[in-house]
Write an enzyme that holds these catalytic residues in place. Structure first.
Site, PDB file in Angstrom:
ATOM      1  N   SER A  26       1.025  -1.639   0.101  1.00 52.72           N
ATOM      2  CA  SER A  26       0.344   0.042   0.039  1.00 52.72           C
ATOM      3  C   SER A  26       1.034   1.563   0.105  1.00 52.72           C
ATOM      4  O   SER A  26       0.583   2.182  -0.128  1.00 52.72           O
ATOM      5  CB  SER A  26      -0.959  -0.099   0.869  1.00 52.72           C
ATOM      6  OG  SER A  26      -0.226  -0.003   2.280  1.00 52.72           O
ATOM      7  N   THR A 158     -40.286  25.107 -11.417  1.00 54.80           N
ATOM      8  CA  THR A 158     -40.164  23.257 -11.132  1.00 54.80           C
ATOM      9  C   THR A 158     -40.097  22.886 -12.820  1.00 54.80           C
ATOM     10  O   THR A 158     -40.526  23.196 -13.630  1.00 54.80           O
ATOM     11  CB  THR A 158     -41.072  23.394 -10.241  1.00 54.80           C
ATOM     12  OG1 THR A 158     -42.453  23.787 -11.034  1.00 54.80           O
ATOM     13  CG2 THR A 158     -41.746  24.088  -9.239  1.00 54.80           C
ATOM     14  N   HIS A 159     -39.745  21.138 -12.463  1.00 55.56           N
ATOM     15  CA  HIS A 159     -39.256  20.308 -13.405  1.00 55.56           C
ATOM     16  C   HIS A 159     -38.530  21.096 -14.804  1.00 55.56           C
ATOM     17  O   HIS A 159     -38.884  20.688 -15.728  1.00 55.56           O
ATOM     18  CB  HIS A 159     -41.066  19.749 -14.012  1.00 55.56           C
ATOM     19  CG  HIS A 159     -42.078  19.683 -13.136  1.00 55.56           C
ATOM     20  ND1 HIS A 159     -42.311  18.149 -12.533  1.00 55.56           N
ATOM     21  CD2 HIS A 159     -42.966  19.899 -12.142  1.00 55.56           C
ATOM     22  CE1 HIS A 159     -42.573  17.768 -11.360  1.00 55.56           C
ATOM     23  NE2 HIS A 159     -43.563  19.696 -11.403  1.00 55.56           N
ATOM     24  N   SER A 280     -12.789  25.244 -28.373  1.00 56.81           N
ATOM     25  CA  SER A 280     -12.536  23.384 -28.718  1.00 56.81           C
ATOM     26  C   SER A 280     -11.545  23.472 -30.121  1.00 56.81           C
ATOM     27  O   SER A 280     -10.921  24.594 -30.422  1.00 56.81           O
ATOM     28  CB  SER A 280     -13.779  23.660 -29.681  1.00 56.81           C
ATOM     29  OG  SER A 280     -13.776  22.878 -31.016  1.00 56.81           O
ATOM     30  N   LYS A 286     -16.694  28.368 -30.698  1.00 54.19           N
ATOM     31  CA  LYS A 286     -17.289  27.582 -29.370  1.00 54.19           C
ATOM     32  C   LYS A 286     -16.248  28.085 -28.086  1.00 54.19           C
ATOM     33  O   LYS A 286     -14.989  28.617 -27.780  1.00 54.19           O
ATOM     34  CB  LYS A 286     -16.502  26.166 -29.221  1.00 54.19           C
ATOM     35  CG  LYS A 286     -17.707  25.081 -30.810  1.00 54.19           C
ATOM     36  CD  LYS A 286     -18.412  25.563 -30.125  1.00 54.19           C
ATOM     37  CE  LYS A 286     -19.675  24.817 -28.974  1.00 54.19           C
ATOM     38  NZ  LYS A 286     -19.389  23.137 -28.458  1.00 54.19           N
ATOM     39  N   GLU A 293     -19.308  21.124 -16.577  1.00 54.56           N
ATOM     40  CA  GLU A 293     -20.025  19.716 -16.797  1.00 54.56           C
ATOM     41  C   GLU A 293     -18.652  18.393 -16.511  1.00 54.56           C
ATOM     42  O   GLU A 293     -19.288  17.817 -15.335  1.00 54.56           O
ATOM     43  CB  GLU A 293     -19.230  19.441 -18.017  1.00 54.56           C
ATOM     44  CG  GLU A 293     -20.003  19.868 -19.043  1.00 54.56           C
ATOM     45  CD  GLU A 293     -19.640  19.970 -20.769  1.00 54.56           C
ATOM     46  OE1 GLU A 293     -20.319  19.570 -21.419  1.00 54.56           O
ATOM     47  OE2 GLU A 293     -18.308  20.752 -21.163  1.00 54.56           O
ATOM     48  N   TYR A 320      -9.235  -6.211  12.730  1.00 57.83           N
ATOM     49  CA  TYR A 320      -9.229  -5.559  11.492  1.00 57.83           C
ATOM     50  C   TYR A 320      -9.227  -6.602  10.330  1.00 57.83           C
ATOM     51  O   TYR A 320      -9.100  -8.091  10.320  1.00 57.83           O
ATOM     52  CB  TYR A 320      -7.356  -5.703  11.608  1.00 57.83           C
ATOM     53  CG  TYR A 320      -7.118  -5.007  10.399  1.00 57.83           C
ATOM     54  CD1 TYR A 320      -6.721  -3.595  10.155  1.00 57.83           C
ATOM     55  CD2 TYR A 320      -5.850  -6.052   9.556  1.00 57.83           C
ATOM     56  CE1 TYR A 320      -6.342  -3.330   9.091  1.00 57.83           C
ATOM     57  CE2 TYR A 320      -5.674  -5.434   8.947  1.00 57.83           C
ATOM     58  CZ  TYR A 320      -5.277  -4.233   8.282  1.00 57.83           C
ATOM     59  OH  TYR A 320      -4.804  -3.888   7.206  1.00 57.83           O
ATOM     60  N   GLN A 325      -7.515  -2.321   4.318  1.00 55.75           N
ATOM     61  CA  GLN A 325      -6.589  -0.718   3.243  1.00 55.75           C
ATOM     62  C   GLN A 325      -7.462  -0.903   2.313  1.00 55.75           C
ATOM     63  O   GLN A 325      -6.637   0.558   1.507  1.00 55.75           O
ATOM     64  CB  GLN A 325      -5.042  -2.344   3.136  1.00 55.75           C
ATOM     65  CG  GLN A 325      -4.543  -1.341   2.146  1.00 55.75           C
ATOM     66  CD  GLN A 325      -3.254  -2.838   1.993  1.00 55.75           C
ATOM     67  OE1 GLN A 325      -2.361  -2.811   3.176  1.00 55.75           O
ATOM     68  NE2 GLN A 325      -3.199  -3.092   0.654  1.00 55.75           N
TER      69      GLN A 325
HETATM   70  N1  ARG Z   1      -1.214  -1.323   5.076  1.00 55.78           N
HETATM   71  C1  ARG Z   1      -2.096  -1.527   5.517  1.00 55.78           C
HETATM   72  C2  ARG Z   1      -3.375  -1.315   5.931  1.00 55.78           C
HETATM   73  O1  ARG Z   1      -3.155   0.275   5.554  1.00 55.78           O
HETATM   74  C3  ARG Z   1      -1.745  -1.725   7.403  1.00 55.78           C
HETATM   75  C4  ARG Z   1      -2.020  -3.046   8.444  1.00 55.78           C
HETATM   76  C5  ARG Z   1      -1.041  -4.083   7.878  1.00 55.78           C
HETATM   77  N2  ARG Z   1      -1.783  -4.890   8.977  1.00 55.78           N
HETATM   78  C6  ARG Z   1      -2.023  -5.830   9.572  1.00 55.78           C
HETATM   79  N3  ARG Z   1      -2.186  -6.790  10.319  1.00 55.78           N
HETATM   80  N4  ARG Z   1      -1.327  -7.057   8.008  1.00 55.78           N
HETATM   81  O2  ARG Z   1      -3.688  -1.749   6.941  1.00 55.78           O
END
Ligand code: ARG
Length: 466
Positions: A26, A158-159, A280, A286, A293, A320, A325
């Site tokens: 991550s 409205t509408h 454009s 344009k 948008e 957890y 993550q």
């Molecule tokens: N990068 C992980 C997260 O954001 C950290 C936690 C990982 N924990 C574990 N028990 N593997 O959740």
């Protein structure tokens, strides 16, 4: 063989597969949490020293190492290595390189589960407050433009069909009030975010004499967790943040859609400033409302961030799970997108030129006074349903080409010349007199109330500036 240089190598005979690292890392997105991760570690070290789990001397060397890591991160000179699967691993690895054996004590009584939850909450406190400040900036622009639009009116719809004339200030403030509720929602969500999970450990607390109140206070959280499973196993605060961000996105998309409509030749109510419009590549004539948008289009992406995350969370058991993550990318994306959108939409609204003649010509279409004619009859004793039918029939006749509404009203036995005077440019909007209504007196009072509310919100989002 051992588990290589992972945080968990003792239990493992072999190192992790390259595919595992590639899939589970991550760092590519959580490195932006580095400052919060270091702040969390600093607080944790203070807690470890206070509980005499590490010595003052060890604490000092870990703190010095953390400071150096912060310097390296800030300067962009920090060198990440392949085994750094997330920001927590990277910081701890570097601290251990710098502080030696003392660094190896940093993770005592702590898990990445409470650490990552702490980092994100701390990050959110800062970022959501910044978003709230940007929403307030847009509200200020809406207020300024409402004040400056004094007397200008346009059809209220409205509408998307012309209904009754309203002051432009009234229309602008309608968006302003909605955004004010979004600010309140952000502030409300922030109260639930402002709780420290640090000290929950992996899921159940610790056998070491650590005090979660100490770290909560050191990190500036209003409170600590009440239940360790809940501390690392809940993400409702992230769902809530995503919902509020998405709602802001929806509100911006509605402003965007109106600007798209208003800047068409067909409406012609507004002209974009060159700096907030695009051209454009092929069509020389344009001038396109791309900000408006994208404010509309990116609402879809925000809804995706929210609903994708809700789906991720569904059915997850305590506490957890690695699924958690997946909270970060949608959250970071939503904050980034809303921040950009608010800056662009605020600039666009601040610089757009209104075209009062077009607005007022549209609002002065005779039929937008139909309700006033019916209410005129009501004030002279006609039941509303009958008055509605009388005026409806006249509208039908004018649409059939029998004459202008004004002329038909002037010769009608129940209406006559006094009533016909209502079917004149600029008259109907002045008759919206009730509290919160669209006419001048009511809007003047509303402006004062909006100003007062905005002062309150401004103080709440920038407490230090008063
Ligand atoms: N990068 C992980 C997260 O954001 C950290 C936690 C990982 N924990 C574990 N028990 N593997 O959740």
């Amino acid at each position: 063989m051992s588990g290589g240089n992972t945080l968990w190598h003792g239990r493992f005979e072999g190192g992790p597969a390259a595919e595992l690292m590639a899939y589970t890392e991550s760092l590519s997105f959580d490195r932006r949490l580095w400052a919060d991760d270091i702040a969390g570690s600093v607080a944790h070290v203070l807690g470890l020293v206070k509980a005499s789990i590490i010595s003052e001397h060890e604490g000092a060397s870990v703190l010095a190492a953390l400071e150096q890591v912060a310097d390296e991160m800030g300067a962009g000179t920090f060198v990440f290595v392949e085994a750094d699967e997330d920001i927590h691993t990277a910081v701890e690895r570097r601290v251990t390189e710098l502080a030696g054996p003392a660094g190896a004590k940093l993770h005592t009584g702590r898990s990445r589960n409470d650490q990552s939850a702490t980092d994100v909450r701390r990050w959110l406190k800062r970022e959501l407050m910044a978003v709230a400040g940007r929403v307030v900036d847009l509200q200020h622009v809406l207020l300024d433009r409402a004040v400056a639009a004094e007397g200008v009116y346009l059809p209220g719809y409205t509408h998307l069909q012309r209904a009754q004339p309203v002051l432009l200030a009234h229309h602008l403030l309608a968006h302003g009030w909605a955004l004010g509720r979004d600010v309140e929602r952000l502030l409300d969500a922030l109260e639930r975010i402002d709780v420290s999970p640090l000290g929950a450990g992996a899921l159940a607390g610790s056998s070491l004499p650590l005090d979660p109140d100490v770290t909560a206070e050191a990190l500036g959280f209003a409170a600590r967790f009440e239940n360790s499973l809940d501390a690392v196993g809940s993400r409702d605060h992230i769902a809530e943040a995503l919902f509020v961000l998405t709602l802001i996105g929806l509100n911006l998309s509605r402003i965007g859609e109106e600007i798209v409509l208003w800047t068409t030749d067909e409406f012609g109510f507004a002209k974009l400033d060159d700096a907030y419009a695009t051209g454009s590549s092929m069509l020389p004539q344009k001038k396109n409302p791309d900000i408006a948008e994208l404010a509309r289009g990116k609402a879809g992406r925000l809804i995706g961030d929210l609903t994708g995350f809700l789906a991720t969370m569904k059915g997850l058991p305590l506490s957890y799970n690695r699924d958690y993550q997946e909270d970060k990318e949608p959250l970071f994306d939503a904050v980034d997108q809303i921040s950009l959108a608010l800056g662009a939409v605020t600039g666009m609204i601040a610089t757009t030129k209104w075209v009062p003649d077009r607005m007022q010509a549209a609002a002065d279409a005779e039929t937008t006074s139909a309700t006033d004619l019916a209410e005129w009859l009501v004030q002279r004793g006609t039941p509303f349903r009958d008055a509605h039918a009388i005026v409806g029939l006249l509208v039908r006749r004018t649409l059939a080409g029998e004459g202008s509404l004004r002329d038909l009203v002037a010769v009608h036995e129940a209406l006559g010349p006094d009533a016909a005077a209502l079917v004149a440019p600029g008259v109907a909007v002045k008759r919206r007199t009730t509290k919160g209504g669209a006419g001048p007196a009511a809007v003047a009072a509303q402006l004062e109330r909006f100003r007062a509310k905005l002062a309150e919100l401004s103080a709440a989002v920038a407490p230090d500036l008063g």
